[in-house]
Design a protein around this motif. Structure first.
Motif, PDB file in Angstrom:
ATOM      1  N   GLU A   1      -5.899   7.026   4.784  1.00  0.00           N
ATOM      2  CA  GLU A   1      -6.342   7.459   3.497  1.00  0.00           C
ATOM      3  C   GLU A   1      -6.862   6.190   2.602  1.00  0.00           C
ATOM      4  O   GLU A   1      -7.402   6.292   1.850  1.00  0.00           O
ATOM      5  CB  GLU A   1      -5.561   8.336   2.719  1.00  0.00           C
ATOM      6  CG  GLU A   1      -4.196   7.716   2.319  1.00  0.00           C
ATOM      7  CD  GLU A   1      -3.082   7.820   3.088  1.00  0.00           C
ATOM      8  OE1 GLU A   1      -1.988   8.196   2.840  1.00  0.00           O
ATOM      9  OE2 GLU A   1      -3.377   7.788   4.201  1.00  0.00           O
ATOM     10  N   THR A   2      -6.303   4.970   2.919  1.00  0.00           N
ATOM     11  CA  THR A   2      -6.654   3.952   2.183  1.00  0.00           C
ATOM     12  C   THR A   2      -8.025   3.377   2.212  1.00  0.00           C
ATOM     13  O   THR A   2      -8.705   3.349   3.561  1.00  0.00           O
ATOM     14  CB  THR A   2      -5.786   2.550   2.702  1.00  0.00           C
ATOM     15  OG1 THR A   2      -4.433   3.055   2.768  1.00  0.00           O
ATOM     16  CG2 THR A   2      -5.828   1.494   1.710  1.00  0.00           C
TER      17      THR A   2
ATOM     18  N   VAL B   1       0.756  -1.145   0.073  1.00  0.00           N
ATOM     19  CA  VAL B   1       0.170   0.056   0.168  1.00  0.00           C
ATOM     20  C   VAL B   1       0.688   1.419  -0.115  1.00  0.00           C
ATOM     21  O   VAL B   1       0.602   2.384  -0.680  1.00  0.00           O
ATOM     22  CB  VAL B   1      -0.969   0.133   1.209  1.00  0.00           C
ATOM     23  CG1 VAL B   1      -1.478   1.265   1.407  1.00  0.00           C
ATOM     24  CG2 VAL B   1      -2.108  -1.194   1.061  1.00  0.00           C
TER      25      VAL B   1
ATOM     26  N   LEU C   1       0.359   4.024  -2.936  1.00  0.00           N
ATOM     27  CA  LEU C   1      -0.130   5.289  -2.670  1.00  0.00           C
ATOM     28  C   LEU C   1       0.863   6.272  -3.238  1.00  0.00           C
ATOM     29  O   LEU C   1       0.538   7.684  -3.376  1.00  0.00           O
ATOM     30  CB  LEU C   1      -0.141   5.668  -0.969  1.00  0.00           C
ATOM     31  CG  LEU C   1      -1.547   5.075  -0.623  1.00  0.00           C
ATOM     32  CD1 LEU C   1      -1.014   4.959   0.970  1.00  0.00           C
ATOM     33  CD2 LEU C   1      -2.694   5.589  -0.552  1.00  0.00           C
TER      34      LEU C   1
ATOM     35  N   VAL D   1     -10.535   0.384   2.811  1.00  0.00           N
ATOM     36  CA  VAL D   1     -10.195  -1.079   2.961  1.00  0.00           C
ATOM     37  C   VAL D   1     -11.601  -1.787   2.844  1.00  0.00           C
ATOM     38  O   VAL D   1     -12.621  -1.425   2.862  1.00  0.00           O
ATOM     39  CB  VAL D   1      -9.755  -1.171   4.602  1.00  0.00           C
ATOM     40  CG1 VAL D   1      -8.253  -0.476   4.622  1.00  0.00           C
ATOM     41  CG2 VAL D   1     -10.766  -0.477   5.570  1.00  0.00           C
TER      42      VAL D   1
ATOM     43  N   SER E   1       0.043   0.907  -9.144  1.00  0.00           N
ATOM     44  CA  SER E   1      -0.578   2.204  -9.191  1.00  0.00           C
ATOM     45  C   SER E   1      -0.458   2.901 -10.516  1.00  0.00           C
ATOM     46  O   SER E   1      -1.464   3.270 -11.272  1.00  0.00           O
ATOM     47  CB  SER E   1       0.004   2.896  -8.044  1.00  0.00           C
ATOM     48  OG  SER E   1      -0.630   4.130  -7.866  1.00  0.00           O
TER      49      SER E   1
ATOM     50  N   VAL F   1      -2.830  -1.831   7.890  1.00  0.00           N
ATOM     51  CA  VAL F   1      -2.940  -0.638   6.954  1.00  0.00           C
ATOM     52  C   VAL F   1      -3.378   0.712   7.503  1.00  0.00           C
ATOM     53  O   VAL F   1      -3.100   1.549   6.967  1.00  0.00           O
ATOM     54  CB  VAL F   1      -3.713  -1.326   5.666  1.00  0.00           C
ATOM     55  CG1 VAL F   1      -3.674  -0.024   4.522  1.00  0.00           C
ATOM     56  CG2 VAL F   1      -2.817  -2.432   5.113  1.00  0.00           C
TER      57      VAL F   1
ATOM     58  N   VAL G   1      -6.499   3.926  -3.175  1.00  0.00           N
ATOM     59  CA  VAL G   1      -5.914   2.851  -3.117  1.00  0.00           C
ATOM     60  C   VAL G   1      -7.031   1.972  -2.115  1.00  0.00           C
ATOM     61  O   VAL G   1      -7.424   2.345  -1.174  1.00  0.00           O
ATOM     62  CB  VAL G   1      -4.597   2.470  -2.394  1.00  0.00           C
ATOM     63  CG1 VAL G   1      -4.498   1.116  -1.901  1.00  0.00           C
ATOM     64  CG2 VAL G   1      -3.493   3.295  -2.978  1.00  0.00           C
ATOM     65  N   ARG G   2      -7.454   0.931  -2.871  1.00  0.00           N
ATOM     66  CA  ARG G   2      -8.372   0.107  -1.969  1.00  0.00           C
ATOM     67  C   ARG G   2      -7.776  -1.349  -1.542  1.00  0.00           C
ATOM     68  O   ARG G   2      -7.004  -1.868  -2.250  1.00  0.00           O
ATOM     69  CB  ARG G   2      -9.321  -0.525  -2.910  1.00  0.00           C
ATOM     70  CG  ARG G   2     -10.627   0.574  -3.381  1.00  0.00           C
ATOM     71  CD  ARG G   2     -11.697  -0.245  -4.250  1.00  0.00           C
ATOM     72  NE  ARG G   2     -12.509   0.772  -4.948  1.00  0.00           N
ATOM     73  CZ  ARG G   2     -13.496   1.518  -4.279  1.00  0.00           C
ATOM     74  NH1 ARG G   2     -13.807   1.288  -2.948  1.00  0.00           N
ATOM     75  NH2 ARG G   2     -14.194   2.514  -5.035  1.00  0.00           N
ATOM     76  N   TYR G   3      -7.827  -1.437  -0.055  1.00  0.00           N
ATOM     77  CA  TYR G   3      -7.021  -2.644   0.244  1.00  0.00           C
ATOM     78  C   TYR G   3      -7.904  -3.716   0.662  1.00  0.00           C
ATOM     79  O   TYR G   3      -8.928  -3.483   1.312  1.00  0.00           O
ATOM     80  CB  TYR G   3      -6.218  -2.198   1.633  1.00  0.00           C
ATOM     81  CG  TYR G   3      -5.827  -3.697   2.217  1.00  0.00           C
ATOM     82  CD1 TYR G   3      -4.566  -4.419   1.678  1.00  0.00           C
ATOM     83  CD2 TYR G   3      -6.161  -4.008   3.308  1.00  0.00           C
ATOM     84  CE1 TYR G   3      -4.275  -5.489   2.259  1.00  0.00           C
ATOM     85  CE2 TYR G   3      -5.875  -5.362   3.934  1.00  0.00           C
ATOM     86  CZ  TYR G   3      -4.884  -6.044   3.332  1.00  0.00           C
ATOM     87  OH  TYR G   3      -4.370  -7.089   3.797  1.00  0.00           O
TER      88      TYR G   3
END
Length: 482
Positions: A284-285, A257, A261, A287, A429, A278, A268-270
């Motif tokens: 900011e991720t 991640v 980023l 999830v 990315s 994370v 970013v989708r985790y």
């Protein structure tokens, strides 16, 4: 951009050019450039001691004519002839006329001449040579104490592949003519070439437009990097999904991640079990607990770092591969790949193995991959129908057609746990921003290597993977500024 062509292509271009020039003119161009490069390395030519290791081909002729030019400027030049009856006659005559001398390998002064020389020219074998040095030549190279300069490429390395199949010259610098050869850019030969200097002998108009290999530079990468405009929002800039990490390896998710980023995507989708780790480091991720196809829309997926090999990991990989967006597969994902190629996917796939993972995918020993990096990356791209980023001392990118990209920015400090996870996130990315797989992999490798170099400067101290991720914004800025 540095571009490289195979021996066969170079030979054809040379024949075409020589047909348009007076006899011997092309060799004189090469010799003039070689002599000038040697003069620059010596600093002061008058009174310098120069030795020439001369084989039987035109490579030896280039060295002899260059030696003659240095002798006319006051250098003491001695040619050591490995095959006296087959040395280039015109070059040998020019050297003697300029005040230089020549001795056979069995002369009692030979090793002393080589040991005392300020600069030694390696003109033993040219670009057509195959296999390692013969015993006599190897013995002579071991006597060298001064600066070793290879003529066109270090003797004993394969010009087309970068393979080293036996003893080979280890040069401080290589002066090559007309164009680079792939072996000069690819390890293990690359690390024997030293500093590279290309001499223009007028060959470019006679070479085909598409090279066999190419190494991108700052300007090339700057042209690829995404730039948001006034109408951009986080979704238009691209969303990258990251499926990584496990209860055992949550850090892999964090590092992937971290790279994602800083790779230009808008979000970013985790997806995975390391969401708490994370979100704690990167709030900011976006999830999601999974499965990936329910996490929300993405423009590219990264899958594999620290994923493990249980049933959930396999299901996650299958889910991502079933998507209709580009996918980057790394680490555990490579070990879980289903049999068969990936051409049936609706979108492109990038595989990012290191040598050990590549060996497992090809069913060969790791040492074979390390010795035959160019052949291995091409074989992987062909077998899996994917773009392959083969990590290592020379990182290569191959999409099955067109030139292989050779990354010039790597450093041994990247051999640290988690650095590949950062590279995966970064490259994924870039893929999500709309770059082609070939360009995303090339730009990712380039920025990743630069970031590691930046993180170790100026002290050369060891670094960790997260240091590479945090250095990415600065090197991105430097690339754009040129």
């Amino acid at each position: 951009m540095r571009i490289a062509y195979s021996v066969e292509t170079v030979r054809a271009a040379e024949r075409d050019l020589m047909a348009r020039l007076p006899q011997g003119a092309l060799m004189q161009r090469a010799a003039a450039g070689l002599a000038a490069a040697c003069a620059g390395l010596l600093g002061r030519v008058y009174g310098a001691r120069v030795a020439l290791l001369i084989g039987s081909g035109d490579n030896g002729g280039d060295a002899l004519y260059a030696g003659a030019r240095l002798a006319r400027r006051g250098a003491g030049v001695t040619a050591v002839l490995l095959a006296p009856d087959r040395a280039h006659a015109g070059g040998l005559r020019a050297l003697r006329d300029a005040g230089g001398r020549a001795v056979p390998t069995d002369d009692s002064s030979t090793e002393t001449v080589l040991a005392q020389a300020d600069l030694v020219l390696d003109g033993i074998v040219g670009i057509g040579g195959k296999g390692g040095l013969r015993p006599d030549a190897e013995r002579l190279t071991r006597a060298v104490r001064g600066t070793m300069v290879a003529v066109d490429l270090p003797s004993g390395v394969d010009a087309d592949t970068g393979e080293v199949r036996g003893p080979a010259v280890r040069a401080d610098a290589t002066v090559t003519f007309g164009t680079y050869k792939p072996g000069l850019l690819i390890d293990p030969a690359h690390e024997r070439a030293g500093a590279l200097r290309l001499i223009d002998i007028g060959l470019a108009p006679h070479l085909p437009p598409v090279p066999d290999a190419e190494a991108l530079q700052h300007g090339d990468i700057a042209a690829l990097l995404p730039r948001p405009d006034a109408e951009s929002d986080k979704y238009r800039r691209g969303v990258v999904g990251v499926v990584a990490g496990s209860a055992r390896y949550p850090g892999a998710a964090v590092l992937a991640v971290a790279g994602a980023l800083r790779g230009g995507a808008g979000a970013v989708r985790y997806v995975g079990p390391a969401a708490d780790a994370v979100i704690t480091r990167f709030p900011e991720t976006l999830v999601h607990s999974g499965p990936p196809h329910k996490a929300g829309r993405v423009q590219a997926w990264v899958v594999g770092p620290g994923l493990g090999d249980d049933a959930v990991a396999r299901q996650s990989l299958d889910d991502v591969l079933a998507s209709n967006v580009p996918v980057l597969v790394d680490a555990d994902g490579l070990r879980l790949l289903p049999p068969g190629d990936l051409r049936s996917r609706d979108a492109a796939t990038i595989l990012t193995p290191h040598a050990g993972e590549a060996a497992a995918l090809l069913g060969v020993p790791r040492r074979e991959v390390e010795q035959t990096r160019l052949a291995s990356v091409r074989a992987l791209a062909e077998r899996y129908g994917a773009t392959v980023l083969l990590k290592g001392s020379t990182t290569l990118v191959c999409s099955g057609s067109g030139p292989v990209r050779v990354n010039p920015t790597g450093t041994g400090w990247l051999a640290t746990a988690g650095s590949g996870d950062v590279l995966s996130g970064l490259t994924g990315s870039l893929l999500a921003t709309g770059l082609s797989p070939h360009d995303a992999a090339s730009a990712g490798a380039y920025l990743h290597g630069l970031a590691a170099r930046h993180a170790t400067a100026p002290t050369g101290a060891p670094i960790a993977a997260y240091d590479v991720a945090t250095a990415l914004p600065e090197v991105w800025r430097n690339v754009l500024l040129g």
